[in-house]
Design an enzyme around this catalytic site. Structure first.
Site, PDB file in Angstrom:
ATOM      1  N   ASN A 153     -12.301  -1.510  -0.818  1.00  0.00           N
ATOM      2  CA  ASN A 153     -11.542  -2.034   0.322  1.00  0.00           C
ATOM      3  C   ASN A 153     -12.238  -1.621   1.604  1.00  0.00           C
ATOM      4  O   ASN A 153     -12.533  -0.433   1.797  1.00  0.00           O
ATOM      5  CB  ASN A 153     -10.118  -1.456   0.320  1.00  0.00           C
ATOM      6  CG  ASN A 153      -9.382  -1.761   1.618  1.00  0.00           C
ATOM      7  OD1 ASN A 153      -8.949  -2.887   1.844  1.00  0.00           O
ATOM      8  ND2 ASN A 153      -9.269  -0.768   2.506  1.00  0.00           N
ATOM      9  N   GLU A 154     -12.519  -2.580   2.451  1.00  0.00           N
ATOM     10  CA  GLU A 154     -13.175  -2.278   3.743  1.00  0.00           C
ATOM     11  C   GLU A 154     -14.250  -1.208   3.540  1.00  0.00           C
ATOM     12  O   GLU A 154     -14.255  -0.172   4.203  1.00  0.00           O
ATOM     13  CB  GLU A 154     -12.134  -1.874   4.800  1.00  0.00           C
ATOM     14  CG  GLU A 154     -11.141  -2.986   5.072  1.00  0.00           C
ATOM     15  CD  GLU A 154     -10.263  -2.798   6.302  1.00  0.00           C
ATOM     16  OE1 GLU A 154     -10.325  -1.740   6.951  1.00  0.00           O
ATOM     17  OE2 GLU A 154      -9.504  -3.744   6.623  1.00  0.00           O
TER      18      GLU A 154
ATOM     19  N   GLU B  96      -5.913  -9.275   3.644  1.00  0.00           N
ATOM     20  CA  GLU B  96      -5.133  -8.529   4.634  1.00  0.00           C
ATOM     21  C   GLU B  96      -5.075  -9.375   5.888  1.00  0.00           C
ATOM     22  O   GLU B  96      -6.115  -9.658   6.501  1.00  0.00           O
ATOM     23  CB  GLU B  96      -5.760  -7.160   4.955  1.00  0.00           C
ATOM     24  CG  GLU B  96      -5.499  -6.125   3.877  1.00  0.00           C
ATOM     25  CD  GLU B  96      -5.946  -4.723   4.264  1.00  0.00           C
ATOM     26  OE1 GLU B  96      -5.865  -4.359   5.457  1.00  0.00           O
ATOM     27  OE2 GLU B  96      -6.387  -3.984   3.359  1.00  0.00           O
TER      28      GLU B  96
ATOM     29  N   GLN C  91       2.258  -6.035   5.572  1.00  0.00           N
ATOM     30  CA  GLN C  91       2.410  -5.677   4.179  1.00  0.00           C
ATOM     31  C   GLN C  91       3.831  -5.994   3.729  1.00  0.00           C
ATOM     32  O   GLN C  91       4.708  -6.147   4.578  1.00  0.00           O
ATOM     33  CB  GLN C  91       2.127  -4.204   3.991  1.00  0.00           C
ATOM     34  CG  GLN C  91       0.710  -3.797   4.379  1.00  0.00           C
ATOM     35  CD  GLN C  91       0.380  -2.375   3.908  1.00  0.00           C
ATOM     36  OE1 GLN C  91       1.143  -1.724   3.216  1.00  0.00           O
ATOM     37  NE2 GLN C  91      -0.788  -1.873   4.327  1.00  0.00           N
TER      38      GLN C  91
ATOM     39  N   TYR D 253      -6.485  -9.225  11.276  1.00  0.00           N
ATOM     40  CA  TYR D 253      -5.141  -8.995  11.814  1.00  0.00           C
ATOM     41  C   TYR D 253      -5.011  -9.641  13.187  1.00  0.00           C
ATOM     42  O   TYR D 253      -5.998  -9.764  13.916  1.00  0.00           O
ATOM     43  CB  TYR D 253      -4.871  -7.491  11.947  1.00  0.00           C
ATOM     44  CG  TYR D 253      -4.612  -6.811  10.615  1.00  0.00           C
ATOM     45  CD1 TYR D 253      -3.349  -6.823  10.049  1.00  0.00           C
ATOM     46  CD2 TYR D 253      -5.632  -6.172   9.918  1.00  0.00           C
ATOM     47  CE1 TYR D 253      -3.101  -6.202   8.824  1.00  0.00           C
ATOM     48  CE2 TYR D 253      -5.402  -5.552   8.694  1.00  0.00           C
ATOM     49  CZ  TYR D 253      -4.129  -5.569   8.161  1.00  0.00           C
ATOM     50  OH  TYR D 253      -3.881  -4.966   6.952  1.00  0.00           O
TER      51      TYR D 253
ATOM     52  N   GLU E 110       0.844  -1.199   0.000  1.00  0.00           N
ATOM     53  CA  GLU E 110       0.000   0.000   0.000  1.00  0.00           C
ATOM     54  C   GLU E 110       0.881   1.251   0.000  1.00  0.00           C
ATOM     55  O   GLU E 110       2.020   1.215   0.488  1.00  0.00           O
ATOM     56  CB  GLU E 110      -0.878  -0.027   1.275  1.00  0.00           C
ATOM     57  CG  GLU E 110      -1.793   1.176   1.398  1.00  0.00           C
ATOM     58  CD  GLU E 110      -2.863   0.998   2.472  1.00  0.00           C
ATOM     59  OE1 GLU E 110      -2.739   0.071   3.308  1.00  0.00           O
ATOM     60  OE2 GLU E 110      -3.824   1.786   2.470  1.00  0.00           O
TER      61      GLU E 110
END
Ligand code: AHR
Length: 545
Positions: free
Chosen positions: A214-215, A349, A398, A294, A69
């Protein structure tokens, strides 16, 4: 340590007899602490059965995907230094980073975000004059746009990966996204194709994967499931891939925004998208549903990425195993509407998210990467492999300098993280066929945390060779592994192990080889393979049949 501290604090206040009683008490308490927190010293025996007669799903190479990103030093400094840099580069892209990433055979890279994607306007990142904009999500810093579409594609070409492009649904338009795809993929002489040629690339690019938002339930626009679904249908229809080669063979896979963790609202979100998918018409389609998860502990991220002890080691690994439950939970919903498993669950992610390193910009998400992260990576990759029929893609967050990265850079310096080495050791599992392994994992207990002591997966690679990966979570005990085989046999075996002196051992620019894989001995006698795996280690063995 415990005894010394307590003794010092009290000694002046007590007589000889009382001191004896006190010492006995302290000894008792200390013994209790030891018994409660550790197993007796000595190797633990574990029997594994690798059953090659019951092959499972293909472990899609795309589960080893990466995420890059525009965030902190993920792109700028991490990948892009510019053609005029003194750091060795090819057309502005770091040679050292490219060489390292080629070694781990990165299958795909998700770009340009993350939250950044829903504020990205692709036209600012092409042509000789780049607009200088801001990156409000990540530190409010300047975004020079010097790394744009053509630089991203050049980077992918250099490392040999496919493009996973996330288009802007939050603050962009379907027209903007459709034109971006036309710019990248058409072979016809349209104005946009001519612009691409003028920008240095006459041939159409391949875009393997399209992320539609995204989200979108959060930084991507705070949408309701119904509102996002209406956007999804529009983008899915109008954002077309015109690359003739892709139209003939492999279509671009479209990935919808799915759940983000365990919050109950994501049940409804997942149902809404999947129910609509079940009734979808010719004019819109999806091939994947994304899931973000996460390993944080608690929000905001407060666990240290280095300088921690066994308590935090055990806790974080316990948290990370929630991945399996989440996959089961959302797969069950997907199964209701898509029993044939046409739609992949794309964990695009995931990874450890710790407190920012002291002194770093908190918006840059800089953290160290320790042996704990290597163990964490292997546990998650094993979970994905066990769900390979549904989980066909994943992207660790990432790739460089951000969160649980493969690589860290500082100007001309580069260091490979423990997580990088797990990806390197797992290369043979890319596109390999899952082979079931059964074993009694036993338990590892520390304080009030209990988790499986051992994890293992096996697979047969595309050349027919058998591979076994074993993670010994227990930081205090070697595991003596005895492997039996069904449906195959073993003649010899060779492998390597990744471990280090401490649970928080890291590689640094000055000491880059603290956590690196080393060869191990594996013996084959009769029909059995035996090997010892060290405490807190990841081991991968190839088996000659
Ligand atoms: O990876 C960092 C951020 O985490 C991403 O931009 C966003 O999608 C997620 O919340």
């Amino acid at each position: 340590m415990f005894l010394t501290l307590v003794g010092r604090n009290c000694s002046g206040l007590l007589g000889k007899k009382s001191r004896l009683v006190r010492n006995a008490l302290i000894l008792g308490v200390a013994l209790l602490v030891i018994v409660a927190t550790a197993q007796p010293v000595g190797a633990q025996k574990v029997e594994l059965l690798v059953d090659a007669s019951k092959p499972g799903a293909k472990i899609d190479r795309n589960i080893f995907g990466q995420f890059a990103e525009h965030l902190g030093h993920g792109i700028y400094d991490g990948i892009w230094v510019g053609p005029d840099s003194t750091i060795p580069n090819t057309r502005g892209i770091r040679n050292d980073v490219v060489a390292a990433l080629k070694t781990i055979k990165v299958p795909n890279v998700r770009w340009p975000g993350g939250c950044f994607a829903d504020e990205y306007h692709w036209r600012k990142g092409i042509g000789p004059q780049r607009a200088v904009t801001l990156n409000p999500n990540w530190g409010g810093v300047i975004e020079p746009n010097t790394f744009g579409t053509n630089e991203f594609m050049d980077f992918l070409d250099q490392i040999g990966a496919e493009a996973y492009v996330s288009v802007n649904v939050g603050s962009g338009t379907p027209q903007e996204a459709a034109e971006w795809l036309e710019y990248m993929t058409t072979a016809q002489p349209t104005t946009l194709a001519k612009q691409r040629a003028a920008d240095g690339h006459p041939a159409p690019y391949k875009v393997g994967f399209l992320g539609i938002g995204n989200e979108s339930w959060d930084c991507g626009g705070n949408m309701t499931a119904e509102y996002y679904l209406s956007q999804l249908k529009i983008y899915s229809h109008f954002v077309r891939n015109f690359n003739p080669a892709q139209q003939e063979k492999q279509q671009m896979l479209k990935i919808a925004v799915g759940p983000g963790g365990d919050d109950p609202r994501f049940v409804d979100w997942t149902q809404t998208i999947m129910k609509a998918y079940q009734r979808h018409s010719w004019s819109w389609d999806i091939n994947g549903l994304s899931m973000h998860s996460y390993t944080v502990g608690k929000w905001p991220p407060s666990y240290a990425s280095v300088g921690f002890g066994e308590t935090e080691y055990a806790q974080i690994l316990k948290y990370t195993l929630d991945m399996e439950e989440l996959i089961d939970k959302y797969s069950a919903i997907m199964n209701e509407y898509d029993p044939q498993k046409k739609v992949a669950l794309v964990v695009d992610e995931w990874g450890a998210w710790y407190a920012p390193l002291p002194g770093s910009n908190p918006g840059f998400l800089v953290q160290q990467n320790s042996l704990r992260d290597a163990i964490l990576a292997s546990l998650n990759l094993n979970i994905f492999a066990r769900h390979a029929d549904r989980v066909r893609m994943a992207n660790i967050a990432q790739m460089i300098n951000v969160l649980q990265s493969m690589i860290m850079t500082d100007k001309e310096k580069m260091v490979l993280t423990p997580t990088y080495y797990v990806y390197k050791m797992y290369v043979p599992f890319q596109d390999a066929t899952f082979v079931p392994v059964t074993f009694d994992a036993g338990v590892y207990t520390y304080g009030d945390v209990t988790l499986p002591r051992l994890d293992a997966i096996a697979a047969r690679d595309t050349a027919g060779k058998l591979w076994l990966a074993i993670t010994n979570v227990d930081p205090n005990h070697t595991a003596e592994i005895e492997v039996s085989f069904a449906g195959t046999s073993a003649k010899s075996a060779a492998g390597e192990t990744l471990t280090a002196p401490k649970v928080d051992s890291v590689n640094t620019f000055d000491a880059p080889n603290t956590v690196v894989p080393r060869p191990i001995t594996a013996n084959v006698q009769g029909a059995k393979l035996t090997l010892k795996v060290e405490p807190k280690s990841v081991t991968v063995v190839s088996i000659v049949q």
